[in-house]
Enzyme design. Structure first.
Site, PDB file in Angstrom:
ATOM      1  N   HIS A 486     -24.678  19.337 -38.461  1.00  0.00           N
ATOM      2  CA  HIS A 486     -24.223  18.246 -39.323  1.00  0.00           C
ATOM      3  C   HIS A 486     -22.873  17.714 -38.841  1.00  0.00           C
ATOM      4  CE1 HIS A 486     -23.746  16.209 -43.324  1.00  0.00           C
ATOM      5  NE2 HIS A 486     -22.473  16.321 -42.982  1.00  0.00           N
ATOM      6  N   GLU A 487     -21.937  18.620 -38.638  1.00  0.00           N
ATOM      7  CA  GLU A 487     -20.594  18.191 -38.239  1.00  0.00           C
ATOM      8  C   GLU A 487     -20.594  17.603 -36.833  1.00  0.00           C
ATOM      9  OE1 GLU A 487     -18.314  17.868 -40.347  1.00  0.00           O
ATOM     10  OE2 GLU A 487     -19.252  19.010 -41.958  1.00  0.00           O
ATOM     11  N   HIS A 490     -21.232  14.050 -36.902  1.00  0.00           N
ATOM     12  CA  HIS A 490     -20.023  13.250 -37.131  1.00  0.00           C
ATOM     13  C   HIS A 490     -19.246  13.053 -35.821  1.00  0.00           C
ATOM     14  CE1 HIS A 490     -20.311  12.818 -41.404  1.00  0.00           C
ATOM     15  NE2 HIS A 490     -20.207  14.105 -41.668  1.00  0.00           N
TER      16      HIS A 490
END
Length: 690
Positions: A486-487, A490
């Site tokens: 998920h990160e 980003h």
């Protein structure tokens, strides 16, 4: 195509093992180099690391002084002389140049090993934030920028977007109001801030607890029981905080214990109900002062959703579509409870326990065993490989870069086709004293364009993984693997940003939109091909996770998801209702709304979740819907573009070009529609749940 897929399967184990060995060798060489070679600066990056406390203060002062000079110069432009060169360009260049310097002052408060540096960083942030707040309220600068929206001055589409953004930011700060209304706005803002913090302080200060015997805590793991404080009579103390309440509600076999904990947990801080009621009234007043019908419309106006009515339409449509599946799930849970506990009625306190019971019976997944297949370095190398194959990106460690701790690494990212540098990112993955305790991504430098020269983006991924355990490389829980993907979504989003204005770069996006790429990346944690690429048994990394377990994880992900989603929708609807309607009976609303959304399941008598719902007190007021909103669009993208081929390079490159590179200079709905070839839909998200 079939041959490509077959070859890919055959190469997965070798690729993962080879990548791990290669990275391990690189780490060893890098460690030697760090000891014997001179540190060097990073071309294209204005980020400054390892600043001392005095250097941070000096840099913060220079940032503020330079900002004052530029804002004063813009404010002095005659209204009949306004243009791009003397108004927009100076402000845009200031932001692009100063953002990495501001971040250089601010990020040490989360990561520095020096307490003096952390304190200096926090103080510098306070001073810079106060200055930025003042700049956003400068009426003289606002008048000049506003004048430019009238003349137009042949602005490009990007420049017009930037100008409109500045005007809206000024007006949301009340710059266009009369003096008396400005004073009222300031009073409202101050009162809202004070009440919000009081709400949070009440929760933080709450020391409520319950006492139970070991028999009453049957089902909880021995290590959890040992961690509980013993009271005078020998009973164990359950503190009413989530880290102790959640295990009880999920694992305790005793229904009366679960019920007692759920009721007491839901009754905490009853004074917060009055505070929340006051907050809502003040927020509505603030919104009306700024020209909005209610606070929900104010909160959503500058987001992808655009209005509270659109949010209601989204939530209610999603909730109605989940009714049948949620009802079936609830019937199964009730049947299992009846079998195990007799005629005791099923309540909301039983949800977590019986969902886990059924999922354990269906899938037999041992997450402790799964953890042994996810060495940190192997997972990271797998993520790099996936992003390489999917987005055409190359990753290379920058040796001997200046960093703030020996564990920190810096990577350059390049386009594989052109070999052009795209950006950089730092990895600060391992736990240490004084470090920020959560996983997150911080933008250090934004993408921007000035006179044809591209400023490249720089990101920082922070986590708190264990580097080694008993002499063995650190292993990740499966939930940590998902979080890392998920990160890293980003990171990729920020690095691939290719905007003209720093204001619209990467992580500076609309909050309704910014989570979509990160949530999209999570899908690769549940596909057999990618799971085998990122996994390898820690004692023999040539042995990836088995296919049957990959398939079980994918089914486990969406099993019994409808009720969980309905519960989240309930909180989102509550948040939206109280912020779009005057004089709401909060307690009555909870009691009426919960069974309506939760397919007849009643709210526990005597609890009042409004007293312990911090998201609506600070940070997510009227915007709790945003995470589900992003999940729906991420599911639509994956289903349409990657479901049949998770390494579809053509789709990946299009996503990079049309979505990641676009930033916030275009309307998010237009960006998604252009990529998808149609308007986004909730159907893929619903199909995933069934």
């Amino acid at each position: 195509m079939a041959k490509q897929k077959r070859d890919r399967k055959n190469l997965i184990a070798l690729t993962g093992a080879a990548a791990l060995v290669a990275i391990a060798v690189n780490f060893a060489i890098s460690a030697i180099n760090k000891k014997h070679q001179k540190k060097r600066d990073v071309p294209g990056s204005k980020v400054r690391v390892n600043l001392s406390a005095s250097e941070i203060f000096k840099l913060a002062e220079s940032i503020i002084n330079k900002s004052k000079q530029v804002h004063d110069a813009v404010a002095s432009v005659a209204l009949d002389k306004v243009g791009y060169v003397n108004v927009i360009l100076p402000l845009a260049e200031l932001e692009a140049q100063q953002f990495p310097l501001i971040q250089s002052c601010v990020f040490p408060k989360w990561l520095s090993s020096s307490e003096d540096v952390r304190k200096a960083s926090a103080e510098a942030e306070r001073k810079i934030d106060a200055h930025i707040s003042t700049c956003r309220k400068r009426e003289d600068v606002y008048r000049v920028v506003k004048a430019l929206t009238v003349t137009g001055d042949g602005l490009s589409a990007d420049a017009k977007s930037f100008t409109r953004f500045l005007v809206r930011e000024f007006e949301r700060n009340g710059v266009n109001l009369t003096l008396s209304k400005k004073e009222e706005l300031q009073r409202l803002t101050t009162n809202i801030d004070e009440l919000s913090m009081q709400y949070i302080r009440n929760l933080d200060d709450d020391c409520s607890f319950l006492l139970f015997t070991d028999v009453e805590l049957d089902g909880l793991p021995p290590e959890f029981l040992k961690s509980l404080e013993r009271y005078g009579d020998g009973n164990r103390k359950i503190i009413l905080r989530s880290h102790q309440v959640s295990p009880v509600l999920e694992l305790c076999k005793v229904g009366s214990t679960r019920r007692a904990v759920a009721i007491s947990y839901g009754r905490r801080c009853e004074a917060n109900v009055t505070i929340l009621e006051q907050l809502i009234q003040l927020r509505h007043k603030l919104a009306r002062l700024l020209g909005f019908a209610n606070y929900a419309d104010y909160a959503t106006d500058d987001r992808m959703a655009k209005s509270s009515s659109k949010v209601f339409e989204f939530l209610e449509s999603l909730s109605a579509s989940l009714n049948d599946l949620a009802s079936r799930e609830l019937s199964m849970l009730k049947a299992l409870k009846k079998k195990e506990e007799g005629e005791s009625p099923f309540g909301m306190e039983d949800l977590a326990y019986y969902v886990k019971r059924i999922k354990d019976q269906q899938f037999h997944i041992n997450f402790g065993v799964i953890r042994q297949y996810f060495p940190i370095i192997l997972v990271l190398s797998g993520i790099f490989k996936i992003c390489q194959d999917l987005f055409g990106l190359g990753f290379k460690e920058v040796e001997n870069a200046v960093v703030w701790h020996p564990d920190v690494q810096l990577f350059s990212v390049s386009d594989l086709s052109s070999e052009e540098l795209v950006g950089y990112f730092y990895l600060d993955l391992y736990s240490r004293v004084g470090k920020y305790a959560h996983t997150c991504v911080i933008a250090l430098q934004n993408s921007s364009l000035n006179n044809g020269s591209r400023q490249i983006p720089v990101a920082l991924l922070v986590s708190q993984f264990e580097k080694e355990v008993d002499g063995h490389p650190g292993l990740l829980q499966f939930s940590e693997v998902v979080n890392l993907f998920h990160e890293f979504g980003h990171v990729v989003h920020h690095i691939c940003s290719c905007t003209s204005f720093s204001k619209f770069s990467g992580l500076s996006l609309d909050p309704d939109f910014v989570e979509i790429p990160a949530l999209l990346m999570e899908n690769w944690c549940y596909e057999s091909l990618s799971l085998r690429l990122i996994s390898g048994f820690h004692q023999d990394i040539t042995k990836p996770i088995k296919d049957d377990l990959c398939k079980s994880l994918k089914k486990w992900r969406c099993s019994f998801s409808a009720l969980k989603l309905k519960q989240e929708i309930f909180y989102c609807l509550f948040d939206q209702i109280i912020h779009s309607t005057e004089n709401v009976d909060i307690i009555g609303l909870f009691q009426h709304l919960y069974p309506k959304v939760m397919v007849g399941l009643p709210l526990l008598r005597g609890i009042n979740p409004a007293s312990c719902f911090p998201r609506t007190a600070i940070g997510y007021e009227a915007t709790c819907y945003s995470h589900i909103w992003s999940e729906v669009f991420a599911a639509d993208i994956f289903a349409l573009k990657f479901h049949d081929d998770i390494f579809n390079l053509q789709a990946g490159l299009q996503f990079r070009k049309k979505v990641l590179a676009a930033g916030g200079e275009k309307d998010p709905l237009e960006i998604l529609s252009d990529f998808l070839g149609r308007e986004p839909s909730i159907q893929a998200f619903l199909d995933k749940q069934s």
